[in-house]
Design a protein around this motif. Structure first.
Motif, short mmCIF file in Angstrom:
data_model
loop_
_atom_site.label_atom_id
_atom_site.label_comp_id
_atom_site.label_asym_id
_atom_site.label_seq_id
_atom_site.Cartn_x
_atom_site.Cartn_y
_atom_site.Cartn_z
N UNK A 118 0.82 -1.09 -0.34
CA UNK A 118 -0.16 0.53 0.41
C UNK A 118 0.52 1.33 -0.13
N UNK A 119 2.00 1.25 1.09
CA UNK A 119 2.07 2.67 1.07
C UNK A 119 3.31 2.33 0.05
N UNK A 120 4.33 1.36 -0.70
CA UNK A 120 4.99 1.48 -1.22
C UNK A 120 4.64 0.98 -2.60
N UNK A 121 3.28 0.82 -2.87
CA UNK A 121 3.62 -0.28 -3.81
C UNK A 121 3.59 0.44 -5.27
N UNK A 122 3.77 2.12 -5.49
CA UNK A 122 3.91 2.95 -6.50
C UNK A 122 5.00 2.73 -6.97
N UNK A 123 5.94 2.46 -5.84
CA UNK A 123 7.51 2.82 -5.57
C UNK A 123 8.46 0.93 -5.98
N UNK A 124 9.13 1.62 -6.32
CA UNK A 124 9.75 0.16 -6.77
C UNK A 124 10.30 -0.32 -4.77
#
Length: 168
Positions: A118-124
């Motif tokens: 969730x928190x890092x889902x759009x990043x590597x």
């Protein structure tokens, strides 16, 4: 509302984006607001009827702010409702995942997994210290909020601990 202002102020702290590798994007900022709102709602839920009423007001304010923010960045009127609905679904999914991770001190894998999705889902993939640090931070906030007096929270006063510096 003072509670929501405190949540947004905490969610915007540069340490999260610098030290914890939270993506400094619209999604990352939304997720930081959601994370702090979920922790606050979790605490308010322990107060009783007044806490539940304040929780609803806080939730409504969050999504009124999201609606307004979408309009400010130029999302068309016809799309705003769909986007807010998707954000609400994301909120509920995150609330369930974070709640499961926070309910057991031994559930660090569940909490770090929820944060990674969730928190890092759009990043590597975030660095392991950042991911573990966010899980630790969430547990510290949960403990900190539990120690705050009901009357203090109901009066709109909310104090978050400073995020520790991890990756310098």
């Amino acid at each position: 509302m003072a509670l929501y202002s405190a949540i947004v102020t905490q969610a915007r702290r540069p340490e999260f984006y610098r030290d914890f590798a939270v993506p400094d994007t619209l999604d990352g900022r939304f997720d930081m607001i959601v994370l702090h709102t979920i922790l606050t709602l979790r605490r308010l839920g322990r107060i009783g009827e007044q806490g539940r009423a304040l929780s609803q007001t806080l939730f409504d304010l969050l999504f009124a702010d999201m609606d307004s923010s979408l309009r400010e960045i130029g999302v068309g009127d016809l799309s705003v409702g769909k986007k807010v609905k998707a954000m609400a679904q994301a909120f509920y999914g995150r609330a369930d995942a974070y709640e499961a991770g926070l309910n057991s001190p031994a559930a660090d894998a569940a909490l770090t997994g929820a944060l990674a999705r969730n928190l890092y889902g759009t990043a590597s993939a975030p660095p392991d210290p950042a991911l573990a640090g966010m899980a630790t931070y969430m547990r510290q906030v949960d403990t900190n909020l539990a120690a705050q007096e009901d009357e203090y929270l109901l009066a709109g006063k909310l104090v978050f601990p400073a995020p520790p510096s991890l990756l310098r």
